[in-house]
Write an enzyme that holds these catalytic residues in place. Structure first.
Site, PDB file in Angstrom:
ATOM      1  N   HIS A 223      70.730  49.323  11.544  1.00 47.19           N
ATOM      2  CA  HIS A 223      70.778  49.130  12.997  1.00 47.19           C
ATOM      3  C   HIS A 223      71.478  47.786  13.213  1.00 47.19           C
ATOM      4  CE1 HIS A 223      67.017  51.463  12.462  1.00 47.19           C
ATOM      5  NE2 HIS A 223      67.266  51.980  13.646  1.00 47.19           N
TER       6      HIS A 223
ATOM      7  N   ASP B  47      69.275  44.919  12.628  1.00 47.46           N
ATOM      8  CA  ASP B  47      68.813  44.642  11.261  1.00 47.46           C
ATOM      9  C   ASP B  47      69.708  43.601  10.618  1.00 47.46           C
ATOM     10  OD1 ASP B  47      67.160  46.865  11.598  1.00 47.46           O
ATOM     11  OD2 ASP B  47      68.558  48.217  10.566  1.00 47.46           O
TER      12      ASP B  47
HETATM   13  C1  XUL Z   1      62.557  56.272  13.589  1.00 46.03           C
HETATM   14  C2  XUL Z   1      63.733  56.556  12.759  1.00 46.03           C
HETATM   15  C3  XUL Z   1      64.853  55.589  12.878  1.00 46.03           C
HETATM   16  C4  XUL Z   1      66.198  56.208  12.856  1.00 46.03           C
HETATM   17  C5  XUL Z   1      67.323  55.233  13.124  1.00 46.03           C
HETATM   18  O1  XUL Z   1      61.513  57.146  13.404  1.00 46.03           O
HETATM   19  O2  XUL Z   1      63.750  57.494  12.007  1.00 46.03           O
HETATM   20  O3  XUL Z   1      64.710  54.656  11.876  1.00 46.03           O
HETATM   21  O4  XUL Z   1      66.449  56.827  11.644  1.00 46.03           O
HETATM   22  O5  XUL Z   1      67.173  54.574  14.323  1.00 46.03           O
END
Ligand code: XUL
Ligand code: CO
Length: 440
Positions: A103, A106
């Site tokens: 993300h 992150d």
């Molecule tokens: C949340 C989830 C996230 C997504 C990316 O449950 O799975 O980590 O994969 O935002």
């Protein structure tokens, strides 16, 4: 890469075969071993999830951080971000995994203004580019964290406040730019808080229209900048909101169809999200695959005794076999891969636990691949299924499906032919055959 964060681990983790007693070795995952027309590495395309493995602290609802990560010790947030990134690339290299996923938040901390935050991200994208070049590790997908900042407490694309939606759009643009700059092969949309808590304050139809508009703007932007990665939507039924709009694969496909977005998106199916939706992992993979929309996988597992997203590393070989049958039958995941959206438990406090966790997940999928490949080669299930529907190949079945009959014709046919005989589905026999492949 200056400091070494995993000094005790050889690089890369070796394959030693199933008799090995070395906990830091693979027993099944042998990256260059051919299985059918591809190597294991090409089939499985593993990725490490930055958020769990490098930003995770072990904190839960009942207690703060339990991990003391050396890469989190610097005082300045940007120094911390740089060290965390060094640790992530060192880990991927030592594990022998080619991909990572992140993300925006992150890899780079928020600054005191939106512009400052964007600059932080640009700086960290430069660091990532350098590390990608130095190590050969690539970006499977990037995404935007549109759920942690309190402005998104009532949703991002589905917030009732247009200012929030615009803020989300601006953040999204920068996350797509970062993914594009890093040669990301995909970009993921997981609807963090895109859902609702109570209908007393919610216009559900309107919120879904807003979400579709945000996604359409993302598609337009992708085309404008020439981003060649694949857009993926990751369904999840609940958590953090009570009702998430992208409940499961079928709901998400319906949404994309309704808003004319189907051509622009594939699905990223997560095992634990499937079970939270009351489905099996294989069911969700099968729904996506049948629609030609299985693009990528978040490889983890839940705990059926716990009702939340426990995000554990996948170790259940039965599950990986069923998953790999579906993946192999659609000829792989293309640009997608198997991303370990999974976290070590709060008590697994040592950096070496990250290796054990990934080794277990990779071996479970390697076994799944090997077993699924043999099952498909031997056509044990395929032959049975083909025969089970055999009555549609000719005679009345063929006539029904080629639209040569109506209800009245079938009434006449039944009056002539009488009631059908009941045929066995042979479920227990097939379960035994499956076990005979798994337990070899
Ligand atoms: C949340 C989830 C996230 C997504 C990316 O449950 O799975 O980590 O994969 O935002
Ligand atoms: Co996920």
């Amino acid at each position: 890469m200056s400091k070494k964060f995993f000094p005790g681990v050889e690089r890369p983790i070796p394959y030693e075969g199933r008799e090995s007693k070395n906990p830091l070795a693979f027993r099944y995952y042998n990256k260059l071993q051919r299985v059918g027309d591809k190597t294991m590495g090409e089939h499985l395309r593993f990725a490490v999830a930055y958020w769990h493995s490098f930003m995770g602290t072990g904190a839960d609802m009942f207690g703060g951080p339990s991990f003391k990560r050396e890469w989190h010790t610097a005082v300045d947030p940007m120094d911390r971000a740089r060290e965390t990134m060094d640790a992530a690339f060192e880990f991927c290299q030592k594990l022998g995994v080619d991909y990572y996923c992140f993300h925006d938040r992150d890899i780079a901390p928020e600054g005191e203004s939106f512009s400052r935050t964007c600059r932080n991200l640009e700086t960290m994208v430069q660091c990532a580019l350098n590390l990608q070049k130095a190590t050969g590790v690539k970006l499977l997908w990037g995404t935007a964290n549109l759920f942690s900042n309190p402005v998104y407490s009532q949703g991002a694309g589905t917030s009732p406040n247009a200012h929030v939606m615009a803020y989300a759009a601006a953040q999204l643009k920068n996350a797509i730019d970062a993914t594009h700059a890093l040669g990301g092969e995909n970009y993921v949309f997981w609807g963090g808080r895109e859902g609702y808590e109570t209908l007393l304050n919610t216009d559900m139809k309107r919120e879904q229209e807003h979400m579709a508009r945000l996604l359409q703007m993302a598609v337009d932007y992708k085309n404008k900048i020439g981003f060649k990665g694949q857009f993926l939507i990751e369904p999840k039924p609940a958590e953090p909101t009570k009702h998430q709009y992208d409940f499961d694969a079928a709901t998400t496909l319906g949404f994309l169809r309704e808003y004319d977005l189907l051509d622009h998106f594939q699905l990223n199916i997560e095992a634990n999200h499937a079970t939270l939706a009351g489905h099996s992992f294989a069911h969700e993979l099968a729904v996506a695959s049948a629609a030609g929309k299985l693009g990528s996988v978040d490889a983890n597992r839940g705990d059926l005794l716990l009702g939340w997203d426990t995000d554990q590393f996948p170790t259940d070989v039965y599950g990986t076999v069923l998953a790999m049958i579906i993946i192999l039958k659609q000829n792989g995941l293309g640009k997608g891969g198997l991303n370990f959206d999974a976290k070590v438990r709060r008590s697994s406090v040592d950096p070496s636990d990250l290796f054990h966790a990934h080794i277990g997940g990779m071996d479970a999928f390697a076994q799944g691949l090997l077993i699924a490949h043999r099952i498909i080669e031997d056509r044990v299930l395929d032959n049975f299924i083909e025969e089970r529907y055999g009555s549609f190949k000719s005679g009345i079945g063929e006539q029904i499906m080629s639209c040569k009959t109506g209800l009245e014709d079938l009434e006449k046919w039944i009056i002539r032919e009488g009631a059908p005989a009941v045929q066995s589905g042979r479920q227990e026999m097939l379960e035994n055959i499956l076990n005979s492949y798994i337990l070899r």
